[in-house]
Write a protein that holds these residues in place. Structure first.
Motif, mmCIF file in Angstrom:
data_model
loop_
_atom_site.group_PDB
_atom_site.id
_atom_site.type_symbol
_atom_site.label_atom_id
_atom_site.label_comp_id
_atom_site.label_asym_id
_atom_site.label_seq_id
_atom_site.Cartn_x
_atom_site.Cartn_y
_atom_site.Cartn_z
ATOM 1 N N ASP A 197 0.777 -1.256 -0.086
ATOM 2 C CA ASP A 197 -0.029 0.010 0.013
ATOM 3 C C ASP A 197 0.955 1.460 0.153
ATOM 4 O O ASP A 197 0.359 2.390 0.042
ATOM 5 N N GLY A 221 -6.082 -6.722 -2.770
ATOM 6 C CA GLY A 221 -5.839 -6.247 -1.801
ATOM 7 C C GLY A 221 -4.343 -5.682 -1.789
ATOM 8 O O GLY A 221 -3.559 -5.770 -2.688
ATOM 9 N N LEU A 242 -2.841 -7.826 5.405
ATOM 10 C CA LEU A 242 -3.728 -7.166 4.619
ATOM 11 C C LEU A 242 -4.182 -5.541 5.268
ATOM 12 O O LEU A 242 -4.612 -5.725 6.353
ATOM 13 N N SER A 243 -3.912 -4.538 4.549
ATOM 14 C CA SER A 243 -4.296 -3.425 4.808
ATOM 15 C C SER A 243 -5.678 -2.823 4.450
ATOM 16 O O SER A 243 -6.424 -2.022 5.178
ATOM 17 N N ARG A 244 -5.902 -3.483 3.174
ATOM 18 C CA ARG A 244 -7.207 -3.192 2.524
ATOM 19 C C ARG A 244 -7.368 -4.235 1.647
ATOM 20 O O ARG A 244 -6.706 -4.781 0.945
ATOM 21 N N LYS A 250 -13.422 -9.504 -0.304
ATOM 22 C CA LYS A 250 -14.166 -9.712 0.815
ATOM 23 C C LYS A 250 -15.220 -10.913 0.481
ATOM 24 O O LYS A 250 -15.600 -11.730 1.723
ATOM 25 N N GLU A 256 -9.140 -7.112 6.320
ATOM 26 C CA GLU A 256 -8.121 -6.257 6.828
ATOM 27 C C GLU A 256 -7.669 -6.985 8.157
ATOM 28 O O GLU A 256 -8.312 -7.629 9.052
#
Length: 269
Positions: A197, A221, A242-244, A250, A256
């Motif tokens: 990210d 992600g 995972l940050s996003r 999903k 996350e």
């Protein structure tokens, strides 16, 4: 006869060199790690300005600084929060220097300078005569899971090709689109794709590939920059958290805070 002034070249990615880069100052919106610096050096630039990608784990986002110093090559990077990673025009318009190596410092480049002011100073940087060391471009395909899909580890998204359609792609690259073209989010239709990210960055650019991949039905992600070394596909896979995640991810169980390795294994099961 005096040498003509060096050109200043803007490029969204450091992985797409042209002949115009030779002897030029490259202002590229790629991360500032060793792999990106290597790509610029291999293209025979005079100097480079990259994005510090939030610096991240082991300061990998500015790993190119010391690597370039060893070659006598001028290097600087901007603060990832000052301009969008992946967008060289935005970088030129509002980027602010955060990192300067010793060679760049000798021509007056300093932390806090606007990008184009620093680029003008870098036109005076010495040309490199040292041989560029070989960088082993890392691309690995892990054994397939029960689904027949496998995980592809790549230090750079530029190493992804047609053979990776339908696979789970784990990149060391940042999670930002190149420029404003959503098709740059991933050049093939993978089953899933994951990136670093880059600290999120200006306008959340470090996550901007994710909605574009949602539109294509591709799970995607990013991992937190402090959890894995940017520019290192294996670290992204082994260390990344995972940050996003996008909506497609999903629906497949991604969340996350999950270890990327665990989610990737679920995707090939």
């Amino acid at each position: 006869m005096s040498e003509p002034p060096a050109a200043i070249i803007l490029a969204d990615s450091v992985t797409k060199p042209t002949g115009a880069w030779i002897g030029a100052v490259l202002v590229s919106a790629s991360h500032g790690g060793v792999y990106a610096a290597y790509c610029a050096a291999k293209a025979a630039v005079r100097a480079m300005i990259l994005n510090d990608a939030g610096r991240g784990k082991d300061d990998a986002g500015i790993g190119g600084a010391a690597w370039c110093d060893a070659l006598g090559l001028a290097y600087a990077a901007i603060d990832t929060m000052s301009a969008r990673i992946g967008n060289a025009e935005d970088m030129a318009a509002r980027g602010a220097i955060s990192t300067v190596n010793e060679v760049a410092r000798t021509v007056g480049v300093a932390v806090g300078q606007p990008v184009m002011e620093a680029a003008q100073l870098l036109t005076l940087a010495p040309t490199v005569t040292a041989e560029i060391p070989v960088y082993e471009e890392a691309r690995t395909e892990l054994p397939p899971g029960p689904s027949g899909r496998h995980v592809v580890l790549a230090d750079s998204a530029s190493l992804i090709g047609p053979q990776d359609v339908g696979q789970v792609i784990v990149c060391g690259s940042h999670g930002g689109m190149l420029g404003t073209d959503p098709m740059t989010a991933l050049k093939v239709d993978g089953y899933a794709a994951f990136y670093n990210d880059a600290g999120g960055g200006a306008d959340g650019a470090g996550f901007s590939r994710l909605p574009a991949l949602d539109d294509r039905g591709i799970a995607a992600g990013t991992v937190a920059a402090m959890s894995a070394r940017i520019g290192d596909g294996r670290s992204t896979y082994e260390d990344g958290v995972l940050s996003r995640v996008n909506e497609t991810a999903k629906r497949l169980g991604g969340a996350e805070g999950m270890a990327l390795k665990d989610f990737a294994q679920r995707l090939i099961a």
